[in-house]
Write a protein that holds these residues in place. Structure first.
Motif, PDB file in Angstrom:
ATOM      1  N   PRO A 112       0.804  -1.226   0.000  1.00  0.00           N
ATOM      2  CA  PRO A 112       0.000   0.000   0.000  1.00  0.00           C
ATOM      3  C   PRO A 112       0.838   1.278   0.000  1.00  0.00           C
ATOM      4  O   PRO A 112       0.376   2.318  -0.444  1.00  0.00           O
ATOM      5  CB  PRO A 112      -0.822  -0.114   1.293  1.00  0.00           C
ATOM      6  N   LEU A 113       2.059   1.210   0.528  1.00  0.00           N
ATOM      7  CA  LEU A 113       2.932   2.379   0.557  1.00  0.00           C
ATOM      8  C   LEU A 113       3.911   2.397  -0.610  1.00  0.00           C
ATOM      9  O   LEU A 113       4.728   3.321  -0.717  1.00  0.00           O
ATOM     10  CB  LEU A 113       3.716   2.419   1.874  1.00  0.00           C
ATOM     11  N   ASN A 114       3.841   1.376  -1.483  1.00  0.00           N
ATOM     12  CA  ASN A 114       4.758   1.269  -2.629  1.00  0.00           C
ATOM     13  C   ASN A 114       6.220   1.308  -2.186  1.00  0.00           C
ATOM     14  O   ASN A 114       7.052   1.981  -2.788  1.00  0.00           O
ATOM     15  CB  ASN A 114       4.481   2.394  -3.643  1.00  0.00           C
ATOM     16  N   LEU A 115       6.516   0.570  -1.143  1.00  0.00           N
ATOM     17  CA  LEU A 115       7.860   0.553  -0.597  1.00  0.00           C
ATOM     18  C   LEU A 115       8.402  -0.874  -0.513  1.00  0.00           C
ATOM     19  O   LEU A 115       7.657  -1.812  -0.221  1.00  0.00           O
ATOM     20  CB  LEU A 115       7.887   1.158   0.813  1.00  0.00           C
ATOM     21  N   ARG A 116       9.699  -0.989  -0.768  1.00  0.00           N
ATOM     22  CA  ARG A 116      10.444  -2.203  -0.418  1.00  0.00           C
ATOM     23  C   ARG A 116      11.384  -1.802   0.701  1.00  0.00           C
ATOM     24  O   ARG A 116      12.225  -0.912   0.536  1.00  0.00           O
ATOM     25  CB  ARG A 116      11.235  -2.733  -1.600  1.00  0.00           C
ATOM     26  N   CYS A 117      11.210  -2.398   1.863  1.00  0.00           N
ATOM     27  CA  CYS A 117      12.016  -2.077   3.040  1.00  0.00           C
ATOM     28  C   CYS A 117      13.112  -3.115   3.210  1.00  0.00           C
ATOM     29  O   CYS A 117      12.885  -4.313   2.994  1.00  0.00           O
ATOM     30  CB  CYS A 117      11.155  -2.041   4.291  1.00  0.00           C
ATOM     31  N   MET A 118      14.295  -2.646   3.605  1.00  0.00           N
ATOM     32  CA  MET A 118      15.426  -3.540   3.823  1.00  0.00           C
ATOM     33  C   MET A 118      16.021  -3.286   5.204  1.00  0.00           C
ATOM     34  O   MET A 118      16.195  -2.128   5.606  1.00  0.00           O
ATOM     35  CB  MET A 118      16.512  -3.319   2.761  1.00  0.00           C
ATOM     36  N   LEU A 119      16.307  -4.354   5.907  1.00  0.00           N
ATOM     37  CA  LEU A 119      17.028  -4.272   7.176  1.00  0.00           C
ATOM     38  C   LEU A 119      18.493  -4.555   6.889  1.00  0.00           C
ATOM     39  O   LEU A 119      18.843  -5.633   6.403  1.00  0.00           O
ATOM     40  CB  LEU A 119      16.467  -5.293   8.169  1.00  0.00           C
ATOM     41  N   PHE A 120      19.339  -3.567   7.168  1.00  0.00           N
ATOM     42  CA  PHE A 120      20.770  -3.680   6.883  1.00  0.00           C
ATOM     43  C   PHE A 120      21.582  -3.627   8.166  1.00  0.00           C
ATOM     44  O   PHE A 120      21.208  -2.929   9.133  1.00  0.00           O
ATOM     45  CB  PHE A 120      21.237  -2.515   5.996  1.00  0.00           C
ATOM     46  N   THR A 121      22.721  -4.325   8.158  1.00  0.00           N
ATOM     47  CA  THR A 121      23.744  -4.177   9.185  1.00  0.00           C
ATOM     48  C   THR A 121      24.926  -3.428   8.576  1.00  0.00           C
ATOM     49  O   THR A 121      25.320  -3.700   7.445  1.00  0.00           O
ATOM     50  CB  THR A 121      24.223  -5.544   9.692  1.00  0.00           C
ATOM     51  N   LEU A 122      25.460  -2.478   9.333  1.00  0.00           N
ATOM     52  CA  LEU A 122      26.626  -1.738   8.862  1.00  0.00           C
ATOM     53  C   LEU A 122      27.858  -2.631   8.911  1.00  0.00           C
ATOM     54  O   LEU A 122      28.108  -3.303   9.929  1.00  0.00           O
ATOM     55  CB  LEU A 122      26.874  -0.497   9.709  1.00  0.00           C
ATOM     56  N   THR A 123      28.610  -2.652   7.841  1.00  0.00           N
ATOM     57  CA  THR A 123      29.857  -3.431   7.822  1.00  0.00           C
ATOM     58  C   THR A 123      31.080  -2.528   7.712  1.00  0.00           C
ATOM     59  O   THR A 123      32.200  -2.989   7.886  1.00  0.00           O
ATOM     60  CB  THR A 123      29.868  -4.414   6.648  1.00  0.00           C
ATOM     61  N   GLY A 124      30.877  -1.238   7.412  1.00  0.00           N
ATOM     62  CA  GLY A 124      31.998  -0.315   7.287  1.00  0.00           C
ATOM     63  C   GLY A 124      32.306   0.369   8.605  1.00  0.00           C
ATOM     64  O   GLY A 124      31.897  -0.073   9.679  1.00  0.00           O
ATOM     65  N   ASP A 125      33.003   1.511   8.508  1.00  0.00           N
ATOM     66  CA  ASP A 125      33.441   2.216   9.710  1.00  0.00           C
ATOM     67  C   ASP A 125      32.448   3.258  10.194  1.00  0.00           C
ATOM     68  O   ASP A 125      32.616   3.817  11.277  1.00  0.00           O
ATOM     69  CB  ASP A 125      34.793   2.913   9.436  1.00  0.00           C
ATOM     70  N   ASP A 126      31.432   3.572   9.389  1.00  0.00           N
ATOM     71  CA  ASP A 126      30.439   4.574   9.792  1.00  0.00           C
ATOM     72  C   ASP A 126      29.700   4.138  11.048  1.00  0.00           C
ATOM     73  O   ASP A 126      29.470   2.945  11.267  1.00  0.00           O
ATOM     74  CB  ASP A 126      29.389   4.756   8.691  1.00  0.00           C
ATOM     75  N   ASP A 127      29.315   5.139  11.874  1.00  0.00           N
ATOM     76  CA  ASP A 127      28.319   4.820  12.885  1.00  0.00           C
ATOM     77  C   ASP A 127      26.947   5.070  12.264  1.00  0.00           C
ATOM     78  O   ASP A 127      26.831   5.591  11.143  1.00  0.00           O
ATOM     79  CB  ASP A 127      28.528   5.624  14.171  1.00  0.00           C
ATOM     80  N   VAL A 128      25.895   4.698  12.972  1.00  0.00           N
ATOM     81  CA  VAL A 128      24.550   4.764  12.398  1.00  0.00           C
ATOM     82  C   VAL A 128      24.177   6.200  12.033  1.00  0.00           C
ATOM     83  O   VAL A 128      23.641   6.470  10.948  1.00  0.00           O
ATOM     84  CB  VAL A 128      23.518   4.158  13.376  1.00  0.00           C
ATOM     85  N   GLY A 129      24.473   7.147  12.917  1.00  0.00           N
ATOM     86  CA  GLY A 129      24.110   8.529  12.651  1.00  0.00           C
ATOM     87  C   GLY A 129      24.763   9.081  11.401  1.00  0.00           C
ATOM     88  O   GLY A 129      24.112   9.731  10.574  1.00  0.00           O
ATOM     89  N   ALA A 130      26.072   8.829  11.256  1.00  0.00           N
ATOM     90  CA  ALA A 130      26.794   9.338  10.088  1.00  0.00           C
ATOM     91  C   ALA A 130      26.273   8.694   8.804  1.00  0.00           C
ATOM     92  O   ALA A 130      26.110   9.357   7.772  1.00  0.00           O
ATOM     93  CB  ALA A 130      28.287   9.077  10.252  1.00  0.00           C
ATOM     94  N   LEU A 131      26.015   7.387   8.867  1.00  0.00           N
ATOM     95  CA  LEU A 131      25.496   6.704   7.686  1.00  0.00           C
ATOM     96  C   LEU A 131      24.139   7.274   7.271  1.00  0.00           C
ATOM     97  O   LEU A 131      23.907   7.577   6.094  1.00  0.00           O
ATOM     98  CB  LEU A 131      25.359   5.214   7.949  1.00  0.00           C
ATOM     99  N   LEU A 132      23.232   7.440   8.232  1.00  0.00           N
ATOM    100  CA  LEU A 132      21.900   7.934   7.905  1.00  0.00           C
ATOM    101  C   LEU A 132      21.954   9.343   7.329  1.00  0.00           C
ATOM    102  O   LEU A 132      21.178   9.690   6.428  1.00  0.00           O
ATOM    103  CB  LEU A 132      21.006   7.886   9.145  1.00  0.00           C
TER     104      LEU A 132
END
Length: 493
Positions: A112-132
Motif C-alpha cells: 500500500p505504501l509502494n515501498l520495499r524495506c530492507m534491514l541492513f547491518t553496517l559493515t563499514g566504519d560509519d556509525d549509524v548517525g553518520a550513515l543515515l
C-alpha cells in the motif's frame, strides 16, 4: 493458577502487584532462511534505543501487490512471476548495500505504501548517525532510519509465572484459608449472576467482583446491547496463551513475527500479551475467572514483541519489540482489515511505523496507544496524530495537559499464562481497557470514527478522570441503554 482464596488475598495485596519475575522467553530468532529477524537486545539499558549498527532503508517499489498483503516477506513476492518492479527494487537494494558497505539481513514489501524495506547491518566504519546523514541525501532512498527498540508498558513481572502461584519466591505468600473472603469479594453486594442485560452484576464469572476497573467504566451497562460482535481487533504485542480457559475460542488467529516470519501459530504463552488479551476478550458467563470487555469481537494476535529474561537486562521484567517486527505486524493488521489496533507499548519516534499507522487510520482503523512514562517521553505510537492515547487512572496530570484519555490501569486483574490470573499495573492495561470499550462502541455504532470516539470518550470522563463506556455510547447517540445510575435508581423504586 490462583484459586479463589488466593485471589481474595491478592486483592488485599494489590499494592504489591509489581512482583519479581522469573527468567523469560527467547529473544527473536530467524523467522526463515530469507527473512531474518534481528537478535534480541543484550546490553543493559532502562529505555528503548536504536539497536546498534542496524538500519532500515526503503526504496520505491510499485510492483503489483500480493493479494491481501499489507507487509509480505521478501520470499513471497520474489517467487511471483511477473511481479513488476521487484527486479528494479532488488537491484537498488544491492546497489545501496555496495555503495554504503551494508549487509542485507531481511527485506519485505509494503504494497500500500509502494515501498520495499530492507534491514541492513553496517559493515563499514560509519556509525549509524553518520550513515543515515549520508543516505538521506541519496535520491534513491525514500526512507532511512535506525532500527528502533520499543517496550511494553506494564509494571508487573513479564517473564515468568511466579506471580500466579501462591507463595512463589518474590511474591506475597497467599494464605489458602481465605475462602469466605474470596466468596464475598467475587460477587457484588445485592446481585445475582445472570446473563448480559441484567442490571447490576450480570455475570457468573467468579472474579468479576475483583474487576473494579470494569465496573468503574460502566462496561456492563454497554454490554446490554453490544459485545463487540464482528469488530476486528488487532493486538500487536507479545505472544498470547490462547489455551487459557478464559481465552479458549476467543483468539481468531495468531501470527508470529518474532520467530515465525508471520506464520500462523497456536500461541506463544507470554505474559504481557495474555494480560492485554484477557482484558479485551475473556469469555463472559463461563463460570471461569473474569469478564472481557469485548468478548464478541474478532481478535487476532500479532506477536511482534518478545519477553526478556532478567539475565539479558537488569531491572523490572519487560517485553521488547523493534521497528522490524512491528512494521510487519502493522502491515499484516492493515491487510486483515483491523477496525481497532491495540499498541500497549512505547518507544522513540519511528518514521516507518508512523507511516504505517497513518495508512491504517486512512482505511478507518482506530489506533489505541499506551501513554508513555516520563522517562520515555513521546514517540511511537503516542505521537501518531489521531491515535487514542491512554494514561492510567491516577496518572492523569499529564493526560489532562495533552488531551489523553484515562482508564483503569492500576492493580488490574487479568489473565496470565498457564490458566492463571494476576494483577498488574501500567498504561498498557489502561490502553487495553479503552480498546475493549472502543470495540463495544464500534459494534453499537459502526460509523463512529476515531475523532467521534475520542470526543465521546473524553466527554464521558468522570470527576475521577476515567472513561465511562455507557456515557460515551449515549454521546454517540446509541439508544436502548440503561446506564448504571439509572439502573440503581430503578431498582430502588
Amino acid at each position: 493458577m490462583l484459586a479463589a482464596p488466593a485471589l481474595a488475598a491478592l486483592a488485599a495485596l494489590a499494592a504489591l502487584a509489581a512482583l519479581a519475575a522469573t527468567p523469560g522467553d527467547e529473544a527473536p530468532l530467524a523467522p526463515s532462511t530469507e527473512t531474518v529477524a534481528p537478535d534480541g537486545p543484550s546490553a543493559a539499558a532502562s529505555a528503548p534505543r536504536a539497536e546498534t549498527r542496524r538500519v532500515i532503508l526503503a526504496v520505491e517499489d510499485r510492483g503489483e501487490p500480493l493479494s491481501g498483503a499489507g507487509g509480505s516477506p521478501r520470499g513471497d513476492y520474489r517467487r511471483m512471476a511477473g511481479y513488476a518492479g521487484s527486479a528494479r527494487a532488488s537491484a537498488l537494494s544491492e546497489a545501496l548495500a555496495r555503495d554504503y558497505h551494508l549487509h542485507e539481513e531481511a527485506a519485505w514489501t509494503i504494497a500500500p505504501l509502494n515501498l520495499r524495506c530492507m534491514l541492513f547491518t553496517l559493515t563499514g566504519d560509519d556509525d549509524v548517525g553518520a550513515l543515515l546523514t549520508r543516505v538521506r541525501r541519496d535520491a534513491r532512498v525514500k526512507l532511512a532510519q535506525p532500527l528502533n527498540e520499543f517496550e511494553t508498558l506494564a509494571g508487573g513481572p513479564q517473564g515468568g509465572e511466579a506471580a500466579t502461584r501462591p507463595g512463589a519466591t518474590g511474591g506475597p505468600s497467599i494464605d489458602p484459608g481465605t475462602a469466605s473472603a474470596s466468596a464475598a469479594a467475587a460477587t457484588s453486594p445485592g446481585t445475582t449472576p445472570g446473563t448480559p442485560g441484567t442490571p447490576g452484576a450480570p455475570y457468573n464469572d467468579p472474579y468479576f467482583g475483583l474487576q473494579k476497573g470494569f465496573q468503574q467504566m460502566s462496561a456492563a451497562a454497554l454490554q446490554q446491547i453490544s459485545v463487540g460482535a464482528r469488530v476486528k481487533v488487532a493486538v500487536i504485542d507479545t505472544g498470547v496463551d490462547a489455551r487459557h480457559p478464559d481465552l479458549s475460542g476467543q483468539v481468531a488467529r495468531q501470527r508470529d513475527y518474532v520467530s515465525g516470519g508471520g506464520a500462523l501459530v497456536e500461541g506463544v504463552p507470554e505474559r504481557h500479551g495474555t494480560e492485554v488479551m484477557g482484558l479485551i476478550a475473556a469469555r463472559a458467563n463461563n463460570r471461569q475467572g473474569i469478564v472481557g470487555l469485548a468478548p464478541g469481537a474478532v481478535i487476532t494476535s500479532y506477536r511482534a514483541c518478545w519477553t526478556e529474561s532478567r539475565a539479558e537486562r537488569p531491572g523490572p521484567g519487560t517485553a521488547r519489540c523493534n521497528s522490524f517486527t512491528l512494521a510487519q505486524a502493522l502491515g499484516a493488521a492493515i491487510a486483515d482489515g483491523a477496525d481497532v489496533i491495540n499498541l500497549s507499548l512505547g518507544g522513540p519516534s519511528d518514521p516507518l511505523l508512523t507511516r504505517l499507522a497513518r495508512h491504517a487510520q486512512s482505511r478507518g482503523a482506530v489506533l489505541v496507544a499506551a501513554a508513555p512514562p516520563e522517562r520515555l517521553g513521546k514517540g511511537f505510537p503516542s505521537e501518531v496524530p489521531g491515535a487514542l492515547v491512554v494514561a492510567s487512572a491516577g496518572d492523569a496530570a499529564e493526560a489532562d495537559a495533552d488531551g489523553w484519555l484515562v482508564a483503569p490501569g492500576r492493580a488490574v486483574l487479568t489473565t496470565v499464562p498457564n490458566g492463571g490470573y494476576d494483577m498488574d499495573t501500567g498504561s498498557s492495561l489502561a490502553a487495553a481497557n479503552v480498546t475493549g470499550v472502543v470495540a463495544l462502541l464500534r459494534a453499537a455504532d459502526p460509523v463512529a470514527d476515531a475523532p467521534r470516539l475520542r470526543r465521546a470518550l473524553l466527554g464521558s470522563m468522570s470527576a475521577t478522570g476515567g472513561i465511562n463506556a455507557c456515557a460515551a455510547a449515549r454521546m454517540l447517540g446509541v439508544s436502548g441503554l440503561r446506564c448504571d445510575g439509572e439502573a440503581a435508581a430503578t431498582a430502588a423504586r
